[in-house]
Scaffold this active site. Sequence first.
Site, PDB file in Angstrom:
ATOM      1  N   GLU A  60      14.881 -70.778   5.050  1.00 11.83           N
ATOM      2  CA  GLU A  60      14.283 -69.470   5.340  1.00 11.83           C
ATOM      3  C   GLU A  60      13.646 -69.426   6.726  1.00 11.83           C
ATOM      4  OE1 GLU A  60      14.204 -70.884   2.386  1.00 11.83           O
ATOM      5  OE2 GLU A  60      15.229 -69.392   1.174  1.00 11.83           O
ATOM      6  N   GLN A  82      16.936 -64.254  -0.378  1.00  9.18           N
ATOM      7  CA  GLN A  82      17.674 -64.124  -1.646  1.00  9.18           C
ATOM      8  C   GLN A  82      16.778 -63.493  -2.725  1.00  9.18           C
ATOM      9  OE1 GLN A  82      19.755 -67.596  -3.803  1.00  9.18           O
ATOM     10  NE2 GLN A  82      21.263 -66.639  -2.496  1.00  9.18           N
ATOM     11  N   PHE A  86      10.861 -65.843  -1.428  1.00  9.91           N
ATOM     12  CA  PHE A  86      11.113 -66.965  -0.521  1.00  9.91           C
ATOM     13  C   PHE A  86      10.684 -66.675   0.919  1.00  9.91           C
ATOM     14  CE2 PHE A  86      14.326 -67.588  -3.980  1.00  9.91           C
ATOM     15  CZ  PHE A  86      13.515 -68.462  -4.673  1.00  9.91           C
ATOM     16  N   ILE A  87      10.200 -65.451   1.153  1.00  6.64           N
ATOM     17  CA  ILE A  87       9.626 -65.175   2.465  1.00  6.64           C
ATOM     18  C   ILE A  87       8.358 -66.011   2.660  1.00  6.64           C
ATOM     19  CG2 ILE A  87       8.183 -63.200   1.792  1.00  6.64           C
ATOM     20  CD1 ILE A  87      10.113 -63.673   5.075  1.00  6.64           C
ATOM     21  N   HIS A 127       9.940 -65.272  -8.988  1.00  3.15           N
ATOM     22  CA  HIS A 127      11.006 -64.293  -8.794  1.00  3.15           C
ATOM     23  C   HIS A 127      10.500 -62.898  -9.143  1.00  3.15           C
ATOM     24  CE1 HIS A 127      13.285 -68.061  -8.978  1.00  3.15           C
ATOM     25  NE2 HIS A 127      14.231 -67.445  -8.297  1.00  3.15           N
TER      26      HIS A 127
HETATM   27  C1  LIG Z   1      13.422 -71.855  -0.692  1.00  2.00           C
HETATM   28  C2  LIG Z   1      14.434 -71.251  -1.593  1.00  2.00           C
HETATM   29  N1  LIG Z   1      15.385 -70.446  -1.088  1.00  2.00           N
HETATM   30  C3  LIG Z   1      16.315 -69.887  -1.904  1.00  2.00           C
HETATM   31  C4  LIG Z   1      16.302 -70.120  -3.240  1.00  2.00           C
HETATM   32  C5  LIG Z   1      17.343 -69.445  -4.144  1.00  2.00           C
HETATM   33  N2  LIG Z   1      18.205 -70.471  -4.759  1.00  2.00           N
HETATM   34  C6  LIG Z   1      17.966 -70.960  -5.999  1.00  2.00           C
HETATM   35  S1  LIG Z   1      19.004 -72.193  -6.416  1.00  2.00           S
HETATM   36  C7  LIG Z   1      19.866 -72.029  -4.948  1.00  2.00           C
HETATM   37  C8  LIG Z   1      21.008 -72.956  -4.667  1.00  2.00           C
HETATM   38  C9  LIG Z   1      20.572 -74.375  -4.815  1.00  2.00           C
HETATM   39  O1  LIG Z   1      21.576 -75.256  -4.414  1.00  2.00           O
HETATM   40  P1  LIG Z   1      21.370 -76.822  -4.501  1.00  2.00           P
HETATM   41  O2  LIG Z   1      20.051 -77.208  -3.931  1.00  2.00           O
HETATM   42  O3  LIG Z   1      22.561 -77.468  -3.905  1.00  2.00           O
HETATM   43  O4  LIG Z   1      21.273 -77.142  -6.054  1.00  2.00           O
HETATM   44  P2  LIG Z   1      22.391 -76.812  -7.179  1.00  2.00           P
HETATM   45  O5  LIG Z   1      22.155 -75.410  -7.617  1.00  2.00           O
HETATM   46  O6  LIG Z   1      23.717 -77.022  -6.576  1.00  2.00           O
HETATM   47  O7  LIG Z   1      22.092 -77.761  -8.276  1.00  2.00           O
HETATM   48  C10 LIG Z   1      19.308 -71.033  -4.163  1.00  2.00           C
HETATM   49  C11 LIG Z   1      19.805 -70.630  -2.836  1.00  2.00           C
HETATM   50  C12 LIG Z   1      15.268 -70.956  -3.732  1.00  2.00           C
HETATM   51  N3  LIG Z   1      15.153 -71.231  -5.051  1.00  2.00           N
HETATM   52  N4  LIG Z   1      14.362 -71.510  -2.905  1.00  2.00           N
END
Ligand SMILES: Cc1ncc(C[n+]2csc(CCOP(=O)(O)OP(=O)(O)O)c2C)c(N)n1
Lengths: 324, 340
Positions: A60, A82, A86-87, A127
């Site tokens: 972010e 998203q 997360f801001i 959320h």
């Molecule tokens: C700081 C932040 N930005 C965005 C999100 C939204 N988000 C939740 S899970 C996810 C993907 C996570 O991917 P990864 O870390 O590879 O774990 P996986 O889901 O593949 O197990 C995102 C973008 C978040 N939870 N936290």
Amino acid sequence: MPLTTYLDAIREAMVEEMRRDPRVFLIGEDVGSYGGAFKTSAGMIEEFGAERVIDTPISEVAIVGAASGAALMGMRPIAEMQFIDFITCAYDMLVNFTATSRYRVGSGCPIVVRGPAGGGTHGGPFHSLNPEAMFMNRPGLKIVAPGTAYDAKGLLKSAIRDDDPVLFIEHKFLYRRIKEELPADDYIVPIGKANVRRSGKDLTIITWGSMIYVADDAAAELAKDRVSVEVIDLRSILPFDEEAILNSVAKTNRVIILHEAPLTGGAGAEFAARIAEKAFDYLDAPIKRIAALDVPTPYSPPLEAFYLPDREKVIAAARELLRY
Amino acid sequence: MTSPTPLETHGLTRENLLEIDYFLRLTRTLEERLVALFRQSKVIGGLYRSLGQEGESVAAAYALDYALGDVVQPLIRNMGSILVAGAKPSDIVKQYMAKADSPTRGRELNIHFGHPARDGFIGQISMLGDMIPVMAGIALAGRMQKRHLVGMAFIGDGASSTGAFYEGMNFATVQRLPLVVILENNGYAYSTPTSKQSAVRSLADKAHAFGCASETVDGNDVLATYAAARRAVERARAGGGVTLIEAKTFRMKGHAEHDNQSYVPQSLIEEWSAKDPVVRFEKTLVDAGIATAADFEMIQSRAKREVDAATDEAERSPMPNPEEAARGLFAGDGFWEEQR
Ligand SMILES: Cc1ncc(C[n+]2csc(CCOP(=O)(O)OP(=O)(O)O)c2C)c(N)n1
């Protein structure tokens, strides 16, 4: 006329602005081929390509920082969080670099940061955020929070065209629940202008975002008892339409400020203070605030329902004020 | 009959190996139950599957010693790790159903629960990356308190793009803290492939930025993952500091139940489905003459019994009283001290 959802209104604003102005681009997580976690940018990468619809790593600070750097170079970035929660991860960048840039060094930083906010969807503590108050006391950002599809589209266009950074707060509860007929032609909704949704003479409810529907419901219910309620949808939280607020209070002499974020230190505190300072003589009753409890948003539906403001709480407050 | 293939078990006894299988089966069975409850709208909020990743979650967490105070920190796809640490299936189902007697009493979602000093595991917050500095602090306190505990943090390929990850890793490494970080490379972060997340050739290469030890392991190979985690835990306990382990695995389902992962090529799903960690582990044990199909049947029926019991208990639990929402923000109001 086809109806446009609040969500599609946001996409239409982005698409039309990107067609109109080659400086505008979208940057965020999963905004490209996936079309965004809520599908807000569905189809945009197909039209504008990966150069202007940019998928980022989960970073972010990089999203807001890169948008700000690009803005200084003359671009008009739209940075998507998203979830607006997360801001908080990019709070430093936004309030310290972006928001202060023009005042400190005369360099305007016209970015839009937008994303889904708000509760009522059992999203729990991370959320469900309503982030306005945490930015109000850090001057340099404009803050808007539309509650209708019309305003979502018109305000997003204004935000993109604005020469300063704008935090655009979308209420995700409204995304697919709100559908309206929208004008076919280009239009904007100016930042800083409230909308009188319902005019009345006994009591004013000042609100924004998804709470405008709670205010509508309460007003309709109170109308059955011949109480005439004015509902003001602020739409812009900073700068806010002080004139509209004061005019309404001068007319009704009673005011409720209703917002979804927690009470203490909420945006409503600022509006209440402004009314107390500038319209004290018009008030027949104390200024009343209805807001969420002063706790993180709980997840379990009964807890969340108790936590959030609702129609009954507004009606009870209105009846209390009407006794004065 | 072919003769058994000799197996390097890294010091694990037959009981240990069968216990690992039990945790694998328990994780998968519990998650399948959560899917059923989700479809009945009894699970509130999202459901994020760990299908195909149970192997690394369970095997890595099995390398810790909870009697010594070790602490594991899962992310959403590491339910298996907290089961190993001692989380009760009934507590997990109650969390997903937002019940009054769930560990967080309806305030928090899914596996966002657990106290590091009391439970041996700590629930994450949603802000990805934030748990790495917190785990560094847990390891730091353990050292200050002269306990020989080790912390283990799971983090995703996507989450390893956050600033918090880098700050936490760097801090833990310069402090030589007893921390093991399992960086799960499961191919995708939501819709974003790992290649668009990081340009390093191997995610283990991120260790060069910190100066900590690292290795890459096949996360769908239970014994190899256990061995790598064990080495890292021993290094940490001996004062050798941080290890970053890249576990290569694959997210077999969408980001959450709503996501049909149409962006993932079918060939990848087929390729990884042939590498299912549970099937593979059990086959290894059979080939080595350590266990038979009958053993696994017994384990599976135990897992099912326990999940049935957990579900029954959770279904009987009440939802929270609305007014409780106002309590428990600060110490002193007695909310968290009340028995449930
Ligand atoms: C700081 C932040 N930005 C965005 C999100 C939204 N988000 C939740 S899970 C996810 C993907 C996570 O991917 P990864 O870390 O590879 O774990 P996986 O889901 O593949 O197990 C995102 C973008 C978040 N939870 N936290």
